[in-house]
Write an enzyme that holds these catalytic residues in place. Structure first.
Site, PDB file in Angstrom:
ATOM      1  N   HIS A 100     -40.534  24.515  72.008  1.00 47.22           N
ATOM      2  CA  HIS A 100     -41.311  23.771  73.012  1.00 47.22           C
ATOM      3  C   HIS A 100     -40.989  24.244  74.433  1.00 47.22           C
ATOM      4  O   HIS A 100     -41.059  23.461  75.376  1.00 47.22           O
ATOM      5  CB  HIS A 100     -41.066  22.258  72.930  1.00 47.22           C
ATOM      6  CG  HIS A 100     -41.120  21.705  71.542  1.00 47.22           C
ATOM      7  ND1 HIS A 100     -42.281  21.193  70.991  1.00 47.22           N
ATOM      8  CD2 HIS A 100     -40.169  21.609  70.571  1.00 47.22           C
ATOM      9  CE1 HIS A 100     -42.034  20.789  69.746  1.00 47.22           C
ATOM     10  NE2 HIS A 100     -40.763  21.031  69.469  1.00 47.22           N
ATOM     11  N   SER A 152     -46.532  44.213  95.875  1.00 44.83           N
ATOM     12  CA  SER A 152     -47.684  43.522  96.417  1.00 44.83           C
ATOM     13  C   SER A 152     -48.078  44.199  97.721  1.00 44.83           C
ATOM     14  O   SER A 152     -47.228  44.702  98.451  1.00 44.83           O
ATOM     15  CB  SER A 152     -47.323  42.063  96.669  1.00 44.83           C
ATOM     16  OG  SER A 152     -48.150  41.525  97.680  1.00 44.83           O
ATOM     17  N   LYS A 154     -42.166  41.443  96.661  1.00 39.90           N
ATOM     18  CA  LYS A 154     -42.638  41.302  95.278  1.00 39.90           C
ATOM     19  C   LYS A 154     -42.387  42.510  94.393  1.00 39.90           C
ATOM     20  O   LYS A 154     -42.502  43.649  94.818  1.00 39.90           O
ATOM     21  CB  LYS A 154     -44.163  41.031  95.278  1.00 39.90           C
ATOM     22  CG  LYS A 154     -44.560  39.661  95.766  1.00 39.90           C
ATOM     23  CD  LYS A 154     -44.105  38.530  94.846  1.00 39.90           C
ATOM     24  CE  LYS A 154     -44.955  38.425  93.617  1.00 39.90           C
ATOM     25  NZ  LYS A 154     -46.295  37.934  93.898  1.00 39.90           N
ATOM     26  N   GLU A 167     -48.213  41.973  81.922  1.00 42.33           N
ATOM     27  CA  GLU A 167     -49.392  41.165  82.270  1.00 42.33           C
ATOM     28  C   GLU A 167     -50.675  41.807  81.759  1.00 42.33           C
ATOM     29  O   GLU A 167     -51.554  41.137  81.213  1.00 42.33           O
ATOM     30  CB  GLU A 167     -49.494  40.994  83.794  1.00 42.33           C
ATOM     31  CG  GLU A 167     -48.469  40.053  84.378  1.00 42.33           C
ATOM     32  CD  GLU A 167     -48.603  39.976  85.891  1.00 42.33           C
ATOM     33  OE1 GLU A 167     -48.992  38.913  86.389  1.00 42.33           O
ATOM     34  OE2 GLU A 167     -48.328  40.996  86.574  1.00 42.33           O
TER      35      GLU A 167
END
Ligand code: ARG
Length: 469
Positions: free
Chosen positions: A157, A278, A284, A291
C-alpha cells in the site's frame, strides 16, 4: 506507374484519393525482405511441382534478388498507386524479368502472402526481444549479487511494511521478465506456422507441396485450415498482449525508480547520462528515461486495444481491415525493444544509496510483525500478539519512539513475556535473515535464488530463439 496487376476487371481508374487512402506501402515496405524470401520459396515450390520450369524459376529468383538489392541500395521507387509491398515487388519483377514474372503469383494470393510476411517478420522480432530480455536478466542478476547485503523497506500500500534485501526486490523483476520470456516463447510456437498456399481463402487447385515451402522457410508447421490461415491474427494479438504485460513490468520498475530518485525517498541516484535538466530550474535532474518508459506503456497497451477492436466481429475470412494491423505491431516491437535496451544500459549505472535505504528500513515500525512473532514463539496466539503489539505501537507513536527505542520496562508493560533479547531480535538484519521460508528474503534464500537464476540463464544460452538466419 505501370498498370495495376488487378486492373482487368475495372473500366475506370482508381481515384487518386482512394489510392492514397488504401495504400499501405509506407508501412509495409518494412516487410520487403520477408516478402522476397517468401516469394523465392514459393517460386521453388512451383518449380518443384512442375507448375513452372526450372529456368523460369531461376529467372524469377534472380529478379527477386536484384529487387532486394535495389531496395537496400535505396534505388527502389515506392508509389501509392501500387498499394503494398507485394504489388511493388511483383510489378518490378515483371519489369526486370519480363513476362515470366507474371507466373510467380500462381497458387497464392496476397491474403496468404501477407500472413506469411507478418509471421516471418514477427518470429524474427520475437526472437530478438527474447534475446534482449535475456541480456537484461544478466544485468538484473549482476545487480542483485552486488546488493546481496543491501536492505531497504519493502512496501505494501506504499506504506513501509517489512525490511527486505534489495537483491530480493531486484530478483522479483527477474521473475517477471522470466515469465515474459516464457510467454513470448510460447507465442513463437503459434507464430511459427506457415500459411502460404492457402491462397485467397479456399486453398488452390495447383498440386503444390506446402510442406516443402515450410521447410524452405524454416517453419515447423503448416496451417491446417485455409480459411483460418488467411483470417487469423491471433498470433499478432498474442504478441501484443505479451508485449503489453512486459511493458507493465517496465512501467512498475520505472515508477519505483522515479519515486526512489525523489528527495523524499533518496534511495537512488540516476546516472547523469540518463537524466536531463530543466530549462528553467537549474537544480533539476529529471528521471526522463523511466518516465518515458512509463509513458510509452500507454501506446503499447493502446496498440493491443486497437487490434483487439479491429479484429472483433470480423467475419471470416480475410478482410481489408486487417491491413491496419501493421503500424501498431511495428510500433510495439520498436518500443519494447528500445525500452529493454535502455534499461539494460541504465540499470548497472544506477547508484543505490544503501545508508538511506537502511535508515528508512529502521523507521516506521517495520519490526512490528517480528515483535508479534517473538510473542508467538513464547506461547501467545498470533491474533493476541498482534493486538498487544498494536497497543505498543500506539504507545510508541505517542512518545515519538520506535518499538526498539522503548525501554524493557515499557515493553514489558504490554507483555510480561518480553525479555532483554527482544532488542537483538528486532534488529533489521535479524528480521531479514529470519525470513527463510521458501521464496523469502533471507540472504541465504536470495543467494540460492541468484544461483538458480544463473543456472537457468546458462542452460538457456544455447536455446535462445533466433530466426534472423
Ligand atoms: N496489404 C494487404 C494487407 O496488409 C495485403 C492483402 C491484401 N489483399 C487484398 N485482397 N486486398 O493486409
Amino acid at each position: 506507374m505501370s498498370e495495376k496487376l488487378w486492373q482487368g476487371r475495372f473500366s475506370e481508374k482508381t481515384a487518386s484519393v482512394v489510392e492514397a487512402f488504401t495504400s499501405s506501402i509506407q508501412v509495409d515496405q518494412r516487410l520487403y525482405a520477408f516478402d522476397i524470401q517468401g516469394s523465392i520459396a514459393h517460386c521453388k515450390t512451383l518449380a518443384n511441382a512442375s507448375i513452372i520450369t526450372e529456368t523460369e524459376a531461376s529467372d524469377i529468383i534472380q529478379g527477386l534478388e536484384a529487387i532486394k538489392q535495389e531496395i537496400e541500395a535505396g534505388r527502389f521507387q515506392f508509389d501509392d498507386s501500387l498499394e503494398d509491398i507485394h504489388m511493388h515487388i511483383e510489378s518490378r519483377l515483371v519489369e526486370i524479368a519480363g513476362p515470366v514474372g507474371r507466373k510467380l503469383h500462381t497458387a497464392r494470393s496476397r491474403n496468404d502472402q501477407i500472413a506469411l510476411d507478418v509471421r516471418m517478420y514477427l518470429r524474427v522480432a520475437t526472437g530478438d526481444i527474447v534475446r534482449k530480455l535475456y541480456r537484461l536478466q544478466h544485468v538484473l542478476v549482476a545487480l542483485a549479487k552486488k546488493h546481496i547485503a543491501t536492505i531497504l523497506p519493502g512496501y505494501t500500500h506504499m506504506q513501509r511494511a517489512q525490511p527486505i534485501l534489495l537483491a530480493h526486490h531486484l530478483m522479483a523483476y527477474f521473475e517477471m521478465f522470466a515469465r515474459d520470456m516464457a510467454r513470448l516463447e510460447g507465442c513463437l510456437q503459434r507464430i511459427n506456422v506457415m500459411p502460404l498456399g492457402c491462397a485467397a481463402l479456399a486453398g488452390t487447385t495447383y498440386p503444390i507441396d506446402r510442406s516443402y515451402t515450410a521447410e524452405l522457410l524454416g517453419f515447423e508447421k503448416i496451417s491446417a485450415n485455409s480459411v483460418d490461415a488467411v483470417s487469423d491474427r491471433d498470433f499478432v494479438l498474442e504478441f501484443l498482449s505479451c508485449a503489453g504485460i512486459c511493458m507493465i513490468h517496465f512501467s512498475r520498475l520505472s515508477e519505483e525508480l522515479i519515486i526512489w530518485s525523489t528527495a523524499e525517498f533518496g534511495f537512488i541516484e540516476l546516472p547523469d547520462s540518463f537524466a536531463t535538466g530543466s530549462s528553467i530550474m537549474p537544480q533539476k535532474k529529471n528521471p526522463d528515461v523511466p518516465e518515458l518508459v512509463r509513458g510509452k506503456t500507454g501506446a503499447v497497451i493502446g496498440n493491443l486495444m486497437a487490434l483487439l477492436t479491429m479484429m472483433k466481429s470480423l467475419p471470416l475470412s480475410y478482410n481489408r481491415d486487417m491491413q491496419e494491423d501493421k503500424a501498431p505491431l511495428f510500433d510495439t516491437v520498436d518500443t519494447l525493444a528500445a525500452c529493454i535496451g535502455i534499461y539494460t544500459d541504465m540499470l548497472p549505472e544506477i547508484k543505490f544509496k544503501e545508508a538511506t535505504m537502511l535508515q528508512a528500513a529502521s523507521r516506521g515500525f517495520l519490526d512490528a510483525t517480528d515483535m508479534a512473532d517473538y510473542l508467538v514463539a513464547r506461547g501467545l496466539a498470533f491474533r493476541e500478539a498482534h493486538h498487544l503489539v498494536g497497543e505498543a505501537v500506539s504507545f510508541a507513536l505517542a512518545n515519538k519512539k520506535e518499538l526498539y527505542q522503548l525501554t524493557l520496562e515499557q515493553l514489558q508493560s504490554f507483555s510480561a513475556l518480553i525479555r532483554q533479547d527482544i532488542f537483538s531480535f528486532l534488529e533489521t538484519r535479524q528480521m531479514v535473515e529470519r525470513r527463510t521460508s521458501a521464496g523469502g528474503t533471507a540472504g541465504k534464500n536470495v543467494r540460492l535464488a541468484i544461483a538458480a537464476a544463473e543456472k537457468q540463464l546458462a542452460r538457456k544460452k544455447d536455446y535462445l530463439p533466433d530466426f534472423s538466419n
